[in-house]
Design a protein around this motif. Sequence first.
Motif, mmCIF file in Angstrom:
data_model
loop_
_atom_site.group_PDB
_atom_site.id
_atom_site.type_symbol
_atom_site.label_atom_id
_atom_site.label_comp_id
_atom_site.label_asym_id
_atom_site.label_seq_id
_atom_site.Cartn_x
_atom_site.Cartn_y
_atom_site.Cartn_z
ATOM 1 N N UNK A 125 12.796 7.969 1.137
ATOM 2 C CA UNK A 125 14.069 8.636 0.878
ATOM 3 C C UNK A 125 14.694 9.136 2.172
ATOM 4 N N UNK A 126 13.873 9.718 3.041
ATOM 5 C CA UNK A 126 14.385 10.201 4.331
ATOM 6 C C UNK A 126 14.819 9.049 5.222
ATOM 7 N N UNK A 127 14.036 7.964 5.222
ATOM 8 C CA UNK A 127 14.358 6.822 6.076
ATOM 9 C C UNK A 127 15.650 6.139 5.660
ATOM 10 N N UNK A 159 0.830 -1.199 0.000
ATOM 11 C CA UNK A 159 0.000 0.000 0.000
ATOM 12 C C UNK A 159 0.865 1.249 0.000
ATOM 13 N N UNK A 160 0.221 2.386 0.223
ATOM 14 C CA UNK A 160 0.902 3.677 0.281
ATOM 15 C C UNK A 160 0.510 4.403 1.552
ATOM 16 N N UNK A 161 1.383 5.258 2.035
ATOM 17 C CA UNK A 161 1.036 6.086 3.181
ATOM 18 C C UNK A 161 -0.158 6.966 2.820
ATOM 19 N N UNK A 162 -1.126 7.039 3.717
ATOM 20 C CA UNK A 162 -2.315 7.837 3.440
ATOM 21 C C UNK A 162 -2.933 8.301 4.751
ATOM 22 N N UNK A 163 -2.850 9.611 4.989
ATOM 23 C CA UNK A 163 -3.461 10.167 6.201
ATOM 24 C C UNK A 163 -4.978 9.994 6.154
ATOM 25 N N UNK A 164 -5.550 10.137 4.952
ATOM 26 C CA UNK A 164 -7.001 10.041 4.794
ATOM 27 C C UNK A 164 -7.508 8.649 5.164
ATOM 28 N N UNK A 165 -6.760 7.612 4.789
ATOM 29 C CA UNK A 165 -7.162 6.233 5.067
ATOM 30 C C UNK A 165 -6.508 5.658 6.317
ATOM 31 N N UNK A 173 17.905 1.973 -4.630
ATOM 32 C CA UNK A 173 16.495 1.717 -4.343
ATOM 33 C C UNK A 173 15.686 2.542 -5.336
ATOM 34 N N UNK A 174 14.963 1.850 -6.218
ATOM 35 C CA UNK A 174 14.165 2.515 -7.245
ATOM 36 C C UNK A 174 12.719 2.575 -6.762
ATOM 37 N N UNK A 175 12.182 3.763 -6.620
ATOM 38 C CA UNK A 175 10.813 3.931 -6.139
ATOM 39 C C UNK A 175 9.862 3.986 -7.332
ATOM 40 N N UNK A 176 9.167 2.901 -7.577
ATOM 41 C CA UNK A 176 8.204 2.813 -8.670
ATOM 42 C C UNK A 176 6.805 2.922 -8.078
ATOM 43 N N UNK A 177 6.499 4.105 -7.584
ATOM 44 C CA UNK A 177 5.228 4.341 -6.897
ATOM 45 C C UNK A 177 4.334 5.205 -7.761
ATOM 46 N N UNK A 178 3.023 5.099 -7.542
ATOM 47 C CA UNK A 178 2.057 5.867 -8.324
ATOM 48 C C UNK A 178 2.353 7.362 -8.234
ATOM 49 N N UNK A 179 2.112 8.069 -9.339
ATOM 50 C CA UNK A 179 2.326 9.512 -9.388
ATOM 51 C C UNK A 179 1.113 10.236 -8.806
ATOM 52 N N UNK A 180 0.817 9.918 -7.550
ATOM 53 C CA UNK A 180 -0.297 10.522 -6.820
ATOM 54 C C UNK A 180 0.254 11.183 -5.563
ATOM 55 N N UNK A 181 -0.592 11.891 -4.842
ATOM 56 C CA UNK A 181 -0.154 12.533 -3.597
ATOM 57 C C UNK A 181 0.355 11.482 -2.613
ATOM 58 N N UNK A 182 -0.390 10.375 -2.466
ATOM 59 C CA UNK A 182 0.040 9.325 -1.540
ATOM 60 C C UNK A 182 1.348 8.679 -1.998
ATOM 61 N N UNK A 183 1.501 8.509 -3.324
ATOM 62 C CA UNK A 183 2.736 7.937 -3.847
ATOM 63 C C UNK A 183 3.927 8.827 -3.578
ATOM 64 N N UNK A 184 3.752 10.131 -3.781
ATOM 65 C CA UNK A 184 4.847 11.070 -3.539
ATOM 66 C C UNK A 184 5.173 11.178 -2.051
ATOM 67 N N UNK A 185 4.150 11.153 -1.210
ATOM 68 C CA UNK A 185 4.373 11.187 0.242
ATOM 69 C C UNK A 185 5.185 9.976 0.682
ATOM 70 N N UNK A 186 4.818 8.803 0.165
ATOM 71 C CA UNK A 186 5.521 7.568 0.503
ATOM 72 C C UNK A 186 6.955 7.613 0.003
#
Length: 200
Positions: A158-160, A110-116, A140-153
Amino acid sequence: MAEAGREIAALIEQVARLPGLGPRSARRLVLFLLKRRGQTMLPLAQALERVARGARDCAVCGNISGAEVCDICTDPRRATGEICVVADVADLWALERGGTFRGRYHVLGGLLSALDAVGPEELRLPALAARVADDGITEVILALDATVDGQTTAHYIAEALEGTGARVTSLAQGVPIGGELDYLDDGTITAALRARRALD
């Protein structure tokens, strides 16, 4: 209603719960299967039972497999030092369709999501950090959706991973804003993977 009628109605109800299918599509599909019981319905039922009993999450990457560790993780040719991080197994399968990436994967679930109310503890983020530390990962290649949740994740990861020595990159051109990997064509995914860039 006769017993057979109730069983068929129950089957239609179950099929209608599948993504992209409503009651009308489910009725058509069940009728198609009933007309071809021997050729289609029984083999499908047997295949579903085998997968239901045998499928499990890969203990290493989170892919769905018939064994404790999937074929990708056990393939020595894929020990390239690269891990491609995806949100879901569907994204892993989409990348594999293109046949471009020859490293290994990590499925977050899944993706990080404050809403969910999905925080880091609900995802396989600690396991990712452990793999980067223990497996000699260089990228580490981040192949995540180009959505707000994807960018947040992506930014959280990257920080971790700062200070681990692993380069963190993300897919580049070809992935539209709001796009989901599973719906992109193979050529777009291949171009985005080849043109990946360092995450800011």
